[in-house]
Design a protein around this motif. Structure first.
Motif, PDB file in Angstrom:
ATOM      1  N   ASN A  31       0.820  -1.211   0.000  1.00  6.56           N
ATOM      2  CA  ASN A  31       0.000   0.000   0.000  1.00  6.56           C
ATOM      3  C   ASN A  31       0.859   1.268   0.000  1.00  6.56           C
ATOM      4  O   ASN A  31       0.444   2.312  -0.496  1.00  6.56           O
ATOM      5  N   ALA A  32       2.077   1.160   0.567  1.00  2.09           N
ATOM      6  CA  ALA A  32       2.959   2.333   0.656  1.00  2.09           C
ATOM      7  C   ALA A  32       3.865   2.462  -0.558  1.00  2.09           C
ATOM      8  O   ALA A  32       4.170   3.573  -0.989  1.00  2.09           O
ATOM      9  N   SER A 457       4.189  11.610  12.778  1.00  4.35           N
ATOM     10  CA  SER A 457       4.906  12.814  12.356  1.00  4.35           C
ATOM     11  C   SER A 457       6.047  13.121  13.322  1.00  4.35           C
ATOM     12  O   SER A 457       7.160  13.493  12.902  1.00  4.35           O
ATOM     13  N   LEU A 458       5.790  12.949  14.611  1.00  2.00           N
ATOM     14  CA  LEU A 458       6.841  13.170  15.603  1.00  2.00           C
ATOM     15  C   LEU A 458       7.998  12.185  15.393  1.00  2.00           C
ATOM     16  O   LEU A 458       9.176  12.567  15.428  1.00  2.00           O
ATOM     17  N   LEU A 459       7.666  10.924  15.180  1.00  2.59           N
ATOM     18  CA  LEU A 459       8.714   9.906  15.012  1.00  2.59           C
ATOM     19  C   LEU A 459       9.511  10.131  13.732  1.00  2.59           C
ATOM     20  O   LEU A 459      10.742   9.984  13.725  1.00  2.59           O
ATOM     21  N   ALA A 460       8.837  10.472  12.640  1.00  5.99           N
ATOM     22  CA  ALA A 460       9.544  10.698  11.381  1.00  5.99           C
ATOM     23  C   ALA A 460      10.475  11.902  11.481  1.00  5.99           C
ATOM     24  O   ALA A 460      11.614  11.867  10.984  1.00  5.99           O
ATOM     25  N   ALA A 461      10.016  12.970  12.116  1.00  6.03           N
ATOM     26  CA  ALA A 461      10.871  14.142  12.296  1.00  6.03           C
ATOM     27  C   ALA A 461      12.080  13.801  13.163  1.00  6.03           C
ATOM     28  O   ALA A 461      13.211  14.227  12.890  1.00  6.03           O
ATOM     29  N   GLU A 539       6.880  12.585  -0.211  1.00  3.90           N
ATOM     30  CA  GLU A 539       5.657  12.564   0.595  1.00  3.90           C
ATOM     31  C   GLU A 539       5.235  11.142   0.949  1.00  3.90           C
ATOM     32  O   GLU A 539       4.057  10.794   0.921  1.00  3.90           O
ATOM     33  N   MET A 540       6.231  10.332   1.286  1.00  5.48           N
ATOM     34  CA  MET A 540       5.929   8.989   1.785  1.00  5.48           C
ATOM     35  C   MET A 540       5.318   9.095   3.178  1.00  5.48           C
ATOM     36  O   MET A 540       5.544  10.079   3.895  1.00  5.48           O
ATOM     37  N   PRO A 541       4.519   8.110   3.591  1.00  4.98           N
ATOM     38  CA  PRO A 541       3.934   8.160   4.933  1.00  4.98           C
ATOM     39  C   PRO A 541       5.007   8.328   6.008  1.00  4.98           C
ATOM     40  O   PRO A 541       6.109   7.784   5.893  1.00  4.98           O
ATOM     41  N   ALA A 542       4.687   9.083   7.036  1.00  9.83           N
ATOM     42  CA  ALA A 542       5.649   9.325   8.113  1.00  9.83           C
ATOM     43  C   ALA A 542       6.083   8.024   8.775  1.00  9.83           C
ATOM     44  O   ALA A 542       7.243   7.872   9.179  1.00  9.83           O
ATOM     45  N   SER A 597      -0.182   6.105   7.527  1.00  5.91           N
ATOM     46  CA  SER A 597      -0.079   7.383   8.224  1.00  5.91           C
ATOM     47  C   SER A 597      -0.022   8.489   7.183  1.00  5.91           C
ATOM     48  O   SER A 597       0.074   8.242   5.983  1.00  5.91           O
ATOM     49  N   ILE A 598      -0.067   9.738   7.652  1.00  4.42           N
ATOM     50  CA  ILE A 598       0.011  10.889   6.755  1.00  4.42           C
ATOM     51  C   ILE A 598       1.482  11.275   6.561  1.00  4.42           C
ATOM     52  O   ILE A 598       2.336  10.960   7.399  1.00  4.42           O
ATOM     53  N   PRO A 599       1.825  11.960   5.460  1.00  6.21           N
ATOM     54  CA  PRO A 599       3.207  12.420   5.273  1.00  6.21           C
ATOM     55  C   PRO A 599       3.517  13.631   6.138  1.00  6.21           C
ATOM     56  O   PRO A 599       2.614  14.293   6.668  1.00  6.21           O
ATOM     57  N   LEU A 600       4.801  13.931   6.278  1.00  8.95           N
ATOM     58  CA  LEU A 600       5.231  15.106   7.026  1.00  8.95           C
ATOM     59  C   LEU A 600       4.885  16.384   6.268  1.00  8.95           C
ATOM     60  O   LEU A 600       4.967  16.427   5.041  1.00  8.95           O
ATOM     61  N   LYS A 601       4.496  17.415   6.988  1.00 17.31           N
ATOM     62  CA  LYS A 601       4.213  18.723   6.406  1.00 17.31           C
ATOM     63  C   LYS A 601       5.095  19.757   7.101  1.00 17.31           C
ATOM     64  O   LYS A 601       4.946  20.017   8.299  1.00 17.31           O
TER      65      LYS A 601
END
Length: 639
Positions: A31-32, A457-461, A539-542, A597-601
Motif C-alpha cells: 500500500n505504501a 509525524s513526531l517519530l519521522a521528524a 511525501e511517503m507516509p511518516a 499514516s500521513i506524510p510530514l508537512k
C-alpha cells in the motif's frame, strides 16, 4: 541447550520464520510502495527457479564436500571451494535474494521488488560482515583467502590477462551497470523532480554534429578492459567502475535532478540526438555516466603502452565536450560527474585524509576548570548535533515546538539512564547510550500523542533529526574515546593517544591501531540522512520514513558493533547486546513501514527557531560537556 535443539531452532528461524516475515512484509507494504512493475510477470518465475537451484546446489556441496549443514553458526568440517562456491562466495544467500526477487515479481508485489528485496540483500551483507565472517575465520583460518570464484576481481599481479578474463571483467562491470541504469530510465519522472539546468547552460553552444562524438562513448568505454595489459590494472579498472556506479546510483536515488531538454534545429544530426533521447531518460543524468565513463577511459588509455593512445584519449575528451554541445547534459551534470570521478580515482587519499582528520579530533581533548566545574571541548560536537537536530524537528513539526523540546529532553535523559544501567561504573559515572535515547524519545512521542499530536509525524521528524545528531555525536565519541573499535592489522584505523581518552583509561588500548568505528557510523548516518530526506520529499507516509530509519540504523549498527572493542559492553548468546538490539530495531522498522499514516508537512525556519536552536545547543553542551570532576556522585563525571 542440546546441540540438536540449537540446530532445529536455527533451521526454523531461517527456513520458516524469515521467509514468512519477508512475505508478510511485502504483502502489507504494497500500500505504501507504488512504484511500477513490468507488465509481464513470468520472468519472475525463472529468477525464483534460478535462486532455488543455486541454493540447492550449494547445500548439496556443503553436505557432501564440506561434511556439514548449511548453518553458519554450526560450520561444516571442510571449507568448500567447488560447485556453487566456484560461482560466488555466498551462493545460498545469493539464491535467497534471487528467490525473494523472483517471487515478488511473479506475484506482482511492488513492495517485494523495490523495498523488501534490496533491504533483504543489505541485511545479508550486514549479517556476513557482522557475524558470519568471525565464525568462518575461527573455523577455517586462512582458507577463505584462497577461495577464488568467477565473480572475483582479477589478482593484483602484473600478468597479462587473456581474452576470456577481459571478457569476464567486462561482463561483470557492464551487465550490472546496464540493469541499474535501465531501471532508473524505466521508472520515469518522480513527483519531486527538479531541473538541473541553470542560466549558464544557455551560453553553451548547440552543435548537433557533435552527436557523432557522443556516440563514440559506447565503443570507447567497452574497449577499455580489452586494451588493459595487466591483471593489476584490470582489477583497478573494475574497482573504479564499481565505486563509480555506487556513487552515481546513490546520487540518482537521493537527488531527483533531471535535464530539461532544449529544442534543436531540424537536421540529420538533431534527429539523431532526438532518437537517442527516446531511449533514455532526463532523470538518469545527474551525475552523468557518459562523462564518468569517458574520464575513466581517458585515464586508462593514457596509461596503456599502445601506439594510438593519444588519439583514444583525445576521443574521450571529445565525448565529454559533446555531452554539453548536444545539450544532453547540463553543466551541473558534468560537474557532478567530475566530482564522482575524482572521488573514485583518489578514494584512498580521500579516505586516509578523512581518517587523519578523525584522528586529530580523537586526540584533541581540551578542558577548562572553574573551581569544581569542568568544561570539556567534546561537548561542542554534541551541541552542534543538537543545534541541527532541533532545527530539523522544528522545521518538520510546525505548531508542535513543545513536542520538540519534550523529545529532546527525554532523549538525553533516556540515554543517560540506559547507559547507567548497561555501562555505568565507578570509573564511568555519566555515560550515554543510543538505545536509551531511542526509548526516551519513544516515551516522549507517546506522551505527546495523548495530547492529540500525530505520533508518526513526531517519530519521522525525530528519525530525520537523528542522523545529524549522531553524525556530530560521533565526533564527541572520538574525543571522549567511547564507541571505539577493537585492534586490527587488516585495515588502516585510528590511534588514540590522549591519556584522558576512554581508549586508554578503560580499554588499555592507547596508541594501538583500532577499527575506525566512529567514522563508519558517521558515514552511515551521512548516507542515511539524504535517503530519508528523499522519502520525505516524495511525501511517503511518516511511518514509512520512520521504519526505514530503524531498518538502516539497525543494519549499520549490527556491523559496527561487531568491530567495537569496549570492554564494558556485555555479551548475550555470542553477540554484543547492542547487536541484538540492532536486530530488534530492524524488526520494529519492518512493522512500521506498512502502518498507514500521513506524510510530514514542513513549516518555516524563522529567526525565533534559529535562536531557540542555539539555546537548546547550549543546554546540550552542558549535559554532554560540563561535569564535576571531584565528585563521586552518580552522573557527576563524564570521564
Amino acid at each position: 541447550m542440546p546441540l540438536i535443539l540449537q540446530k532445529i531452532l536455527y533451521a526454523a528461524v531461517f527456513c520458516l520464520l524469515l521467509p514468512v516475515l519477508l512475505w508478510q512484509w511485502a504483502v502489507h507494504a504494497d500500500n505504501a510502495v507504488t512504484l511500477p512493475l513490468p507488465g509481464a510477470q513470468w520472468p519472475g518465475g525463472f529468477i525464483a527457479a534460478g535462486g532455488i537451484a543455486l541454493m540447492l546446489w550449494a547445500m548439496i556441496g556443503l553436505w557432501r564436500t564440506g561434511k556439514g549443514l548449511p548453518m553458519n553458526a554450526f560450520p561444516p568440517e571442510e571449507y568448500v571451494f567447488s560447485g556453487a562456491y566456484r560461482v560466488c562466495r555466498h551462493p545460498i544467500y545469493t539464491g535467497a535474494v534471487l528467490l525473494c526477487l523472483g517471487l515478488s515479481w511473479l506475484n506482482g508485489s511492488s513492495a517485494g521488488v523495490w523495498l523488501v528485496t534490496p533491504l533483504f540483500a543489505l541485511m545479508i551483507v550486514a549479517y556476513i560482515y557482522g557475524f558470519e565472517r568471525k565464525i568462518i575465520e575461527r573455523q577455517f583460518g586462512a582458507k577463505p583467502l584462497l577461495h577464488k570464484t568467477w565473480l572475483d576481481l582479477p589478482p593484483p599481479n602484473g600478468r597479462k590477462p587473456g581474452l576470456s578474463e577481459k571478457s569476464r571483467a567486462a561482463l561483470l562491470v557492464f551487465v550490472p551497470w546496464l540493469l541499474g541504469y535501465e531501471i532508473f530510465v524505466w521508472l520515469g519522472l518522480p513527483s519531486d523532480m527538479f531541473y538541473s539546468n541553470t542560466a549558464a547552460d544557455a551560453y553553451v553552444p548547440i552543435l548537433p554534429f557533435t552527436v557523432l562524438f557522443y556516440l563514440l562513448a559506447y565503443p570507447l568505454t567497452i574497449a577499455v578492459p580489452f586494451i588493459i595489459d595487466s591483471n593489476q590494472r584490470l582489477r583497478a579498472w573494475m574497482s573504479d567502475a564499481f565505486w563509480g556506479m555506487l556513487l552515481i546510483f546513490y546520487g540518482y536515488l537521493v537527488v531527483p535532478a533531471a535535464i530539461n531538454y532544449q529544442t534543436l534545429p531540424d537536421s540529420l544530426f538533431s534527429n539523431m540526438i532526438e532518437w537517442g533521447r527516446q531511449y533514455d531518460s532526463p532523470m538518469a543524468s545527474f551525475p552523468s555516466f557518459h562523462i564518468f565513463w569517458a574520464l575513466i577511459a581517458a585515464y586508462y588509455f593514457a596509461g596503456t603502452p599502445m601506439p594510438y593512445r593519444r588519439y583514444l584519449v583525445a576521443a574521450s575528451w571529445l565525448v565529454i565536450l559533446s555531452c554539453l554541445t548536444t545539450h544532453n547534459h547540463t553543466l551541473a551534470d558534468a560537474a557532478a560527474a567530475v566530482s564522482v570521478y575524482c572521488l573514485v580515482r583518489y578514494r584512498k587519499s580521500v579516505y586516509m585524509g578523512l581518517l587523519h582528520f578523525c584522528e586529530r579530533i580523537a586526540n584533541s581533548w581540551r578542558e577548562w576548570q572553574f573551581g569544581k566545574v569542568r568544561l570539556i571541548n567534546h561537548g561542542f560536537y554534541a551541541a552542534l548535533g543538537g543545534f541541527f537536530g532541533f532545527l530539523i524537528m522544528a522545521y518538520l513539526l510546525p505548531g508542535n515546538l513543545w513536542a520538540v523540546y519534550l523529545m529532546g529532553l527525554s532523549g538525553f535523559i533516556g540515554a543517560g539512564l540506559w547507559a547507567q544501567w548497561v555501562e555505568g561504573s565507578a570509573a564511568l559515572l555519566r555515560p550515554f547510550g543510543y538505545y536509551g535515547s531511542v526509548i526516551g524519545i519513544l516515551t516522549a512521542v507517546f506522551t505527546a500523542g495523548l495530547f492529540g499530536t500525530d505520533i508518526w509525524s513526531l517519530l519521522a521528524a525525530a528519525a530525520l533529526a537523528a542522523c545529524p545528531i549522531q553524525f556530530f555525536g560521533r565526533c564527541r565519541c572520538l574525543v571522549q574515546g567511547c564507541c571505539h573499535g577493537k585492534p586490527t592489522d587488516t585495515v588502516q584505523g585510528l590511534r588514540f593517544t590522549h591519556p584522558k581518552s576512554r581508549v586508554n583509561k578503560l580499554a588499555g588500548l592507547c596508541g594501538q591501531n583500532l577499527y575506525p568505528t566512529q567514522f563508519y557510523s558517521m558515514a552511515a548516518n551521512f548516507l542515511s540522512f539524504f535517503l530519508l530526506w528523499r522519502l520525505y520529499t516524495l511525501e511517503m507516509p511518516a511511518s514509512f520514513v520512520t521504519g526505514i530509519y530503524f531498518i538502516l540504523s539497525g543494519i549499520f549498527r549490527f556491523v559496527e558493533e561487531s568491530l567495537r572493542g569496549e570492554p564494558q559492553t556485555p555479551y548475550f548468546m555470542g553477540m554484543r547486546v547492542y547487536q541484538w538490539l540492532a536486530i530488534a530495531s530492524i524488526l520494529l522498522g519492518i512493522v512500521m513501514t506498512y502502518i498507514p499514516s500521513i506524510p510530514l508537512k514542513a513549516g518555516n525556519l524563522n529567526t525565533s527557531l534559529w535562536i531557540q536552536a542555539f539555546l537548546y545547543a547550549l543546554l546540550i553542551w552542558f549535559v554532554y560537556g560540563v561535569d564535576f570532576p571531584y565528585s563521586n556522585r552518580r552522573f557527576s563525571r563524564l570521564t
